[in-house]
Design a protein around this motif. Structure first.
Motif, PDB file in Angstrom:
ATOM      1  N   ALA A  54       1.052  -1.297  -0.017  1.00 43.47           N
ATOM      2  CA  ALA A  54       0.049  -0.010   0.148  1.00 43.47           C
ATOM      3  C   ALA A  54       0.901   1.268  -0.032  1.00 43.47           C
ATOM      4  CB  ALA A  54      -0.866  -0.051   1.229  1.00 43.47           C
ATOM      5  N   ALA A  55       1.630   1.531  -1.053  1.00 45.08           N
ATOM      6  CA  ALA A  55       2.695   2.447  -1.095  1.00 45.08           C
ATOM      7  C   ALA A  55       1.944   3.615  -1.621  1.00 45.08           C
ATOM      8  CB  ALA A  55       3.826   2.076  -2.172  1.00 45.08           C
ATOM      9  N   THR A  56       2.100   4.754  -1.040  1.00 46.11           N
ATOM     10  CA  THR A  56       1.423   6.068  -1.482  1.00 46.11           C
ATOM     11  C   THR A  56       2.341   6.724  -2.306  1.00 46.11           C
ATOM     12  OG1 THR A  56       0.536   6.195   0.786  1.00 46.11           O
ATOM     13  CG2 THR A  56       0.293   8.362  -0.408  1.00 46.11           C
ATOM     14  N   ASP A  57       1.698   7.280  -3.421  1.00 47.20           N
ATOM     15  CA  ASP A  57       2.441   8.264  -4.254  1.00 47.20           C
ATOM     16  C   ASP A  57       2.866   9.424  -3.776  1.00 47.20           C
ATOM     17  OD1 ASP A  57       3.235  10.001  -6.457  1.00 47.20           O
ATOM     18  OD2 ASP A  57       1.403   9.539  -7.616  1.00 47.20           O
ATOM     19  N   PRO A  58       4.309   9.576  -3.807  1.00 44.22           N
ATOM     20  CA  PRO A  58       4.898  11.061  -3.032  1.00 44.22           C
ATOM     21  C   PRO A  58       4.442  12.164  -3.725  1.00 44.22           C
ATOM     22  CG  PRO A  58       6.518   9.401  -3.574  1.00 44.22           C
ATOM     23  CD  PRO A  58       5.125   8.669  -4.183  1.00 44.22           C
ATOM     24  N   THR A  59       3.632  12.378  -4.675  1.00 44.26           N
ATOM     25  CA  THR A  59       3.361  13.564  -5.236  1.00 44.26           C
ATOM     26  C   THR A  59       1.930  13.879  -4.786  1.00 44.26           C
ATOM     27  OG1 THR A  59       2.177  12.606  -7.197  1.00 44.26           O
ATOM     28  CG2 THR A  59       4.700  13.069  -7.298  1.00 44.26           C
ATOM     29  N   ASP A  68      -2.292  14.582  14.896  1.00 47.40           N
ATOM     30  CA  ASP A  68      -3.631  14.201  14.645  1.00 47.40           C
ATOM     31  C   ASP A  68      -3.989  13.095  13.793  1.00 47.40           C
ATOM     32  OD1 ASP A  68      -5.572  16.407  16.123  1.00 47.40           O
ATOM     33  OD2 ASP A  68      -3.795  17.683  15.392  1.00 47.40           O
ATOM     34  N   ARG A  69      -4.994  12.355  13.870  1.00 42.26           N
ATOM     35  CA  ARG A  69      -5.590  11.382  13.298  1.00 42.26           C
ATOM     36  C   ARG A  69      -5.744  11.856  11.633  1.00 42.26           C
ATOM     37  NH1 ARG A  69     -10.214  13.386  15.160  1.00 42.26           N
ATOM     38  NH2 ARG A  69     -11.922  13.227  13.721  1.00 42.26           N
ATOM     39  N   GLY A  70      -4.954  10.994  10.907  1.00 36.60           N
ATOM     40  CA  GLY A  70      -5.491  11.160   9.290  1.00 36.60           C
ATOM     41  C   GLY A  70      -4.719  12.088   8.692  1.00 36.60           C
ATOM     42  N   THR A  71      -3.749  12.728   9.214  1.00 35.05           N
ATOM     43  CA  THR A  71      -2.935  13.946   8.644  1.00 35.05           C
ATOM     44  C   THR A  71      -1.550  13.358   7.799  1.00 35.05           C
ATOM     45  OG1 THR A  71      -1.729  14.022  10.822  1.00 35.05           O
ATOM     46  CG2 THR A  71      -3.621  15.539  10.644  1.00 35.05           C
ATOM     47  N   GLY A  72      -1.749  12.246   7.718  1.00 34.17           N
ATOM     48  CA  GLY A  72      -0.521  11.694   6.610  1.00 34.17           C
ATOM     49  C   GLY A  72       0.686  10.996   7.280  1.00 34.17           C
ATOM     50  N   ARG A 118       4.843   5.025   4.080  1.00 28.06           N
ATOM     51  CA  ARG A 118       4.557   4.006   3.174  1.00 28.06           C
ATOM     52  C   ARG A 118       4.972   4.464   1.680  1.00 28.06           C
ATOM     53  NH1 ARG A 118      -0.472   2.997   6.255  1.00 28.06           N
ATOM     54  NH2 ARG A 118      -1.462   4.514   4.540  1.00 28.06           N
ATOM     55  N   SER A 119       5.117   5.859   1.439  1.00 25.38           N
ATOM     56  CA  SER A 119       5.312   6.467   0.326  1.00 25.38           C
ATOM     57  C   SER A 119       7.243   6.033   0.102  1.00 25.38           C
ATOM     58  CB  SER A 119       5.275   8.009   0.494  1.00 25.38           C
ATOM     59  OG  SER A 119       6.328   8.553   1.133  1.00 25.38           O
ATOM     60  N   LEU A 120       7.947   5.737   1.066  1.00 25.51           N
ATOM     61  CA  LEU A 120       9.349   5.752   1.095  1.00 25.51           C
ATOM     62  C   LEU A 120       9.980   5.010  -0.074  1.00 25.51           C
ATOM     63  CD1 LEU A 120      10.316   5.485   4.820  1.00 25.51           C
ATOM     64  CD2 LEU A 120      10.687   7.334   3.175  1.00 25.51           C
ATOM     65  N   HIS A 135      -6.396  14.755  -5.171  1.00 24.62           N
ATOM     66  CA  HIS A 135      -6.567  13.275  -4.997  1.00 24.62           C
ATOM     67  C   HIS A 135      -7.895  13.081  -6.220  1.00 24.62           C
ATOM     68  CE1 HIS A 135      -4.872  11.671  -1.506  1.00 24.62           C
ATOM     69  NE2 HIS A 135      -5.243  12.637  -0.792  1.00 24.62           N
ATOM     70  N   LEU A 136      -8.666  13.962  -6.604  1.00 22.07           N
ATOM     71  CA  LEU A 136      -9.553  13.756  -7.660  1.00 22.07           C
ATOM     72  C   LEU A 136      -8.705  13.787  -8.907  1.00 22.07           C
ATOM     73  CD1 LEU A 136     -12.239  16.429  -6.851  1.00 22.07           C
ATOM     74  CD2 LEU A 136     -12.642  14.014  -7.200  1.00 22.07           C
ATOM     75  N   ALA A 137      -7.571  14.447  -9.026  1.00 24.39           N
ATOM     76  CA  ALA A 137      -6.923  14.306 -10.254  1.00 24.39           C
ATOM     77  C   ALA A 137      -6.307  12.880 -10.301  1.00 24.39           C
ATOM     78  CB  ALA A 137      -5.985  15.333 -10.375  1.00 24.39           C
ATOM     79  N   ALA A 138      -5.713  12.585  -9.171  1.00 23.02           N
ATOM     80  CA  ALA A 138      -5.061  11.163  -9.168  1.00 23.02           C
ATOM     81  C   ALA A 138      -6.285  10.028  -9.473  1.00 23.02           C
ATOM     82  CB  ALA A 138      -4.483  10.850  -7.864  1.00 23.02           C
ATOM     83  N   LEU A 139      -7.426  10.267  -9.180  1.00 19.88           N
ATOM     84  CA  LEU A 139      -8.674   9.314  -9.643  1.00 19.88           C
ATOM     85  C   LEU A 139      -9.027   9.701 -11.181  1.00 19.88           C
ATOM     86  CD1 LEU A 139     -10.829   9.518  -6.187  1.00 19.88           C
ATOM     87  CD2 LEU A 139      -9.426   7.545  -6.983  1.00 19.88           C
ATOM     88  N   GLY A 140      -8.448  10.520 -11.909  1.00 19.27           N
ATOM     89  CA  GLY A 140      -8.868  10.573 -13.285  1.00 19.27           C
ATOM     90  C   GLY A 140      -9.809  11.531 -13.413  1.00 19.27           C
ATOM     91  N   VAL A 141     -10.048  12.394 -12.444  1.00 21.72           N
ATOM     92  CA  VAL A 141     -10.881  13.725 -12.737  1.00 21.72           C
ATOM     93  C   VAL A 141     -10.441  14.933 -12.757  1.00 21.72           C
ATOM     94  CG1 VAL A 141     -12.945  14.553 -11.759  1.00 21.72           C
ATOM     95  CG2 VAL A 141     -13.068  11.965 -11.750  1.00 21.72           C
ATOM     96  N   ASP A 142     -10.501  15.844 -13.581  1.00 22.34           N
ATOM     97  CA  ASP A 142     -10.012  17.171 -13.325  1.00 22.34           C
ATOM     98  C   ASP A 142     -11.102  17.926 -12.622  1.00 22.34           C
ATOM     99  OD1 ASP A 142      -7.689  16.910 -14.709  1.00 22.34           O
ATOM    100  OD2 ASP A 142      -8.933  17.081 -16.925  1.00 22.34           O
ATOM    101  N   PRO A 143     -10.786  18.480 -11.544  1.00 21.19           N
ATOM    102  CA  PRO A 143     -11.952  19.195 -10.685  1.00 21.19           C
ATOM    103  C   PRO A 143     -12.391  20.321 -11.608  1.00 21.19           C
ATOM    104  CG  PRO A 143      -9.684  19.299  -9.640  1.00 21.19           C
ATOM    105  CD  PRO A 143      -9.503  18.548 -10.850  1.00 21.19           C
TER     106      PRO A 143
END
Length: 276
Positions: A51-56, A89-93, A99-101, A230-238
């Motif tokens: 579950a590697a996160t994209d560093p960008t 705080d929770r959920g702040t990355g 996991r992105s390393l 995240h929208l862009a990463a999901l293939g959607v231009d906001p």
């Protein structure tokens, strides 16, 4: 059969039973690969789908990201580096950044092994298994939280600053926690003569990390930028309008503007078709 012989037989059977219950030692060396979980006596388990996160994709934590990557780059190059504590705080990355390393550093010499809090007491065995391995190991301790110094606390202290047995030079500790000092901070006990000694003991573990990086909730512009990314990463231009209100309401429902909430909001928007 006499009573003495019966007692001796029962004692022997008891020793056999205890020996059968004793888990087999871990394998002497980790297998090939770059990502593992540590299972104590079960040894290393290769991660089939990392579950590697994209560093960008990171927004709002650029300073923390740069500091962690710099520490790992120095470690990978064999230069002196610091063990790292990511807290906040929770959920702040925090966990996502670790996991992105492996994507940020594609060098095959860098390997990551995740150790669950319940396996901290097996850390000496993990270090023994890493002896002689040619890779540079990041030992990942996720979501640490000690109610009080107990199981695994002493082993982690020894891992961070060493005991009589030196830690391998090719092992770096990176830990995450929702608590800055890894243990709950309490009001002093009025019956304590020297309450400062207890406080010093409780914060001493966090002090053993050379690099401590705090993570905080986002302001609204940063949060919306994270949703857009995240929208862009999901293939959607906001689109310029229509999605921001839903994204803000999602964060209100979660009670925090964070990277996790931004990812969830983007998935909700795409899933409901609210990006058109």
């Amino acid at each position: 059969m006499t009573r003495d012989r019966l007692a001796a037989l029962l004692e022997r059977l008891d020793r056999i039973a205890r020996a059968l219950e004793t888990p087999a030692p871990a394998e002497a060396a980790p297998p090939p690969g770059r990502a593992f979980t540590w299972g104590g006596h079960r040894g290393f388990r290769a991660v089939a789908r990392l579950a590697a996160t994209d560093p960008t994709l990171f927004v709002g934590v650029e300073r923390q990201q740069g500091a962690l990557y710099e520490a790992v780059a120095r470690f990978l190059a064999g230069r002196p580096s610091h063990d790292v504590l990511l807290w906040g705080d929770r959920g702040t990355g925090k966990s996502s950044l670790v996991r992105s390393l492996l994507r940020a550093f594609p060098d095959p010499r860098l390997a990551l092994v995740e150790v669950a809090e319940g396996s901290l007491s097996d850390l000496p065995e993990l270090l023994r298994c890493l002896e002689g391995d040619g890779r540079r190991w990041v030992v990942f301790l996720d979501d640490l939280s000690f109610g009080r110094p107990g199981d695994g606390y002493r082993e982690l202290k020894v891992l961070l600053e060493g005991g009589l047995t030196a830690r391998p030079d090719h092992a770096l500790v990176v830990a995450t926690s929702n608590r800055r000092h890894l243990v709950p901070e309490r009001f002093p006990d009025p019956d304590e003569i020297h309450p400062e000694e207890r406080v010093a003991t409780e914060v001493s573990l966090a002090d053993r990390f050379g690099l401590s990086l705090g993570f905080y909730p986002f302001d609204e512009p940063t949060y919306l930028e994270a949703v857009a990314r995240h929208l862009a990463a999901l293939g959607v231009d906001p689109p310029p309008e229509g999605w921001r209100g839903d994204a803000v309401r999602w964060a209100l429902g979660k009670g925090i503007r964070s990277g996790r909430a931004a990812l969830q909001a983007a998935r909700e928007l795409v899933g409901r078709g609210r990006t058109e």
